[in-house]
Design an enzyme around this catalytic site. Sequence first.
Site, PDB file in Angstrom:
ATOM      1  N   SER A   1      47.930  28.058   3.570  1.00 13.58           N
ATOM      2  CA  SER A   1      48.703  28.523   4.690  1.00 13.58           C
ATOM      3  C   SER A   1      47.986  28.488   6.033  1.00 13.58           C
ATOM      4  CB  SER A   1      49.146  29.964   4.409  1.00 13.58           C
ATOM      5  OG  SER A   1      48.014  30.834   4.384  1.00 13.58           O
TER       6      SER A   1
ATOM      7  N   LYS B   1      43.768  32.450  13.119  1.00 14.71           N
ATOM      8  CA  LYS B   1      45.043  32.360  12.404  1.00 14.71           C
ATOM      9  C   LYS B   1      45.905  33.542  12.858  1.00 14.71           C
ATOM     10  CE  LYS B   1      46.764  31.969   7.605  1.00 14.71           C
ATOM     11  NZ  LYS B   1      46.360  32.010   6.171  1.00 14.71           N
TER      12      LYS B   1
ATOM     13  N   SER C   1      44.290  29.101   0.627  1.00  6.03           N
ATOM     14  CA  SER C   1      44.816  28.871   1.982  1.00  6.03           C
ATOM     15  C   SER C   1      43.786  28.520   3.044  1.00  6.03           C
ATOM     16  CB  SER C   1      45.600  30.101   2.457  1.00  6.03           C
ATOM     17  OG  SER C   1      46.873  30.130   1.851  1.00  6.03           O
TER      18      SER C   1
END
Lengths: 95, 488, 486
Positions: C151, C76, C175
């Site tokens: 997210s 990420k 997330s």
Amino acid sequence: MALEHADVLKAAHLARLGLDEGEADRYLDDLGRILEMVDQLQSLDTEGVAPLAHPLDATQRLRADEATETDRRETFQRVAPAVENGLYLVPRVVE
Amino acid sequence: MQWETVIGLEVHVQLATRSKIFSGASTAFGAEPNTQACAVDLGLPGVLPVLNEQAVAMAVQFGLGIHAEIPDVSVFDRKNYFYPDLPKGYQTSQMYEPIVGPGEVEILFDDGESKRIRVHHAHLEEDAGKSLHEDFHGMTGIDLNRAGTPLLEIVSEPDMRSAKEAAAYLKAIHSIVTYLGISDGNMAEGSMRCDVNVSVRPKGQEAFGTRAEIKNVNSFRFVERAIAFEVERQVELLEDGGKVVQETRLYDPDADETRSMRTKEEANDYRYFPCPDLLPVVLDQAYIDHLRDNLPELPAAKRERFQGELGLSAYDAGVLSASRAMAEYFERVHEVCGDAKLAANWVQGELSGALNREGLAIAASPVSADQLGQLIGRVMDDTINGKAAKQVFQALWHGEGGDESNSADAVIEAKGLKQVTDSGAIEAMIDQVIRDSPAQVAQYRDAEPDKRGKMIGYFVGQVMKASRGTANPQQVNGLLKEKLDALC
Amino acid sequence: MHDQTLTGLAAALAAGEFSSRELTEHLLARIERHDGALNSFITVTGEQALAAADATDALRARGEAGPLTGLPLALKDIFCTQGVKTSCGSRMLDNFTAPYDASVVERLAAAGTLSLGKTNMDEFAMGSSNENSHYGPVKNPWDLTAVPGGSSGGSAAAVAAGLVPAALGTDTGGSIRQPAAFCGITGLKPTYGRVSRYGMVAYASSLDQAGPMARTAEDCAHLLGAIAGHDPRDSTSVARGVPDYTAGLDAPLSGLKIGLPKEYFGDGLSAEVETAVREAIRVYESLGATVREVSLPHTHYAIPAYYVIAPAEASSNLSRYDGVRFGHRCENPSDLTDLYKRSRGEGFGEEVKRRILIGTHTLSEGFFDAYYKQAQKVRRLIRQDFLAAFDEVDVLMGPASPTPAFDLGANKDPVSMYLQDIYTIAVNLAGIPGISVPAGFAGGRPVGLQILGTHFAEAQLLNVAHQFQQATDWHLRRPGFIEETA
């Protein structure tokens, strides 16, 4: 706790967020509804409950007092927007 | 109207750790800009603070030194505001649960009187960087080397009533932190900085007046002067029917005045909240006890011991315990020579005089404590007399005799200052002086017996001169009197 | 190749079926070919990946390979990667090349894995749909008109689409678990403090936690073992031994006590999701587990408490983006305030600004006690709910999200978007671990079963999830996207 336009402007200033008028209005609406949702907290009786800052009941570990870092100014300043003579430059600060 | 001054001090002391409070960057003073600012100090994305154990230990030592409560738990908070020398946009500090609780500091005045000043609390925080305003095309340059240096902020109660008391308090804090070795206390380099809260009120009134906070007061002398100016300003204002505004003022040492800092467009709202990157600091009793057991003797205890055990006057004890360097020097001199009063006289007299003349700190004294102790020892064992001792001191001051601990003896030897105590040799010199001074001898003989005492001085002088100052003055006196009186 | 689990790929590499270079080239080609449609990557580091693959192949040739050597992963874009752009999905950091690696990035490299690149995300991890990225929304591989969740939407989509076998995400309020559920993969949020946060761009420090996103619980166990453990650079990381998370995967579940929080099966839960979750629970019963209802009475207050605490911490954490030392700086600032206001006004997107404003407001004078302090007290009550439940049962189960992935652009209102996180957010406030595993479909979109355990119960969660995956094949389903483009 009702939110006013001035509250949004004050928060924007404290947070140094540039907002244009339209944005401020939109945020007033959003923030008002978010706070309305958040205000549910007020209905809960928390008398005698200690605030919880961290999910674990851990305590701070201490670091030995040793200078372990080397000079990496050049690397760090490669990502800086404005530097001169090793200094970060900002618009003149009036004291 | 009679006015009373009320003063509280916030003293920021840079702690003498090797590395920063939350990072492993060096705290050494004077490096090239931003070469001692690591990723944590710069607040780069993703970096995290880890607390320096030495900063904690030093803060606790200070707390113990002022007999303060040391809470079991202390917590770091974030003080949020934007400023270019504050890289993260918040200062990690302690707002609600500081590491040192209430304590007190005793301040001393020249007349031997003392007063206790209460300390509200002391907390740990990180220092900010520096803004440099030299012209960079109209820009300001930011050096973050100082950012993250550990600070202990010591907040007093509004217990001081005069500029003198404030200066004495600041000196007492300076003395405690340098005794503890937790700061170099160097005000010129900013290792110790001071904000002064000043207000005035009609004498007898209980409620405090509105205060002004004076920033940037960075010497003992400036504290006194800034307060003096500010008190005068406030009193004048009030007597003219005006009002004191609560504000931050800046002391300008060049103009010797305080000036209002431009009023910020909005009141500060620092939005303190507990720093989520740091956990509560928990100190157990064993740790605190260990630090307490290893605390050095502090100025107040030293002063008492100098008075009680060594028999010094309150004034001498106060002067000699005022700084750790002074106390250690004195104690070494005493240890070597064995006489506290002589040691005190020499340190405060000959030595302090010479240091003051040349503007030297005691740590930089060219005469070591061992040398001075030996020199005093030689006076005590009659090897030299007082006059010669001053010569030896001067010689040592100028580096004669080398820097060995026995250099006093070397100087005495080289200069032939050893006192003559051989009565045969002294008698021979006396006989010679009497032979060479027939006129003076005649005057002596003709004088009334009660006037003769004064006239003997001439003969003593001549004998001392003949001995090049090395004859024992008491012996010379006694023998001369005998011989002259025999002639009458 | 791209359809295998991490564990399977490790075995294939060990058996010499293909090299890490071949695997890496294959995946890079897939990213090249398909990611235009998905937008799951912000930065692809092909060259570095190939060089690292060659190095691991050499290591293997020398007989020095470990269990994870040569496996390609994605990170990420919230994790700092030395010499590689680390944007956090924000215009603010579009020009930021990190000068250091996050601790987890170092650990993954030390374990022999290599990174194919940095995945797309909601800006500064603020969002539940991945529509808040400066680099545009990510599409759900199961349905390109649906969001992948957020997210960590880029990581979830990339794994689901077979662009990478596993990825790292972060979870502040769901997330990892929610995008894992939306994309039909397995995602684990570890106990707060289990994995170092050093070098992970902070959103809300007392809630953020990194974790693995992969096809199976077994894959997650391997990755968690590699990234977990004490880090002296993170004061909140826990000094506690790291067990072998794969060791207990095969333990039978007979006697396992499962609690179903009644608050997780109430109003707002889609019927299809509930059906899938209840079916999954029946599978557990068939494996010997017992099920009972429990209550987490303060569940209702989790979202309000979160939307005080997380924005408050964020408002402070994001103050460092001021245009002075790194990141976006506005053109020709007229003075210092202008520099701050325009740099931040231009650099941050709408949701980030919204949360900074909320956090700034609730921390400001006169509001602190009513909001922040009260939220922290509620946080303690929420944690107590969980700890009381774990006195009675071993694990809690329920849906990861009230609905399957919603359509792109469907949730315009921030508050209704926040309310989507009702089942995940309390977990972060309590600091406990949670895992989402694929448990069926609703309207053709994946459904995630969320399993929660008490602090440091990751090994148990992985065992419970793994046993489910031995009994079901939901985790083996692949989106049509893969077949269409294979």
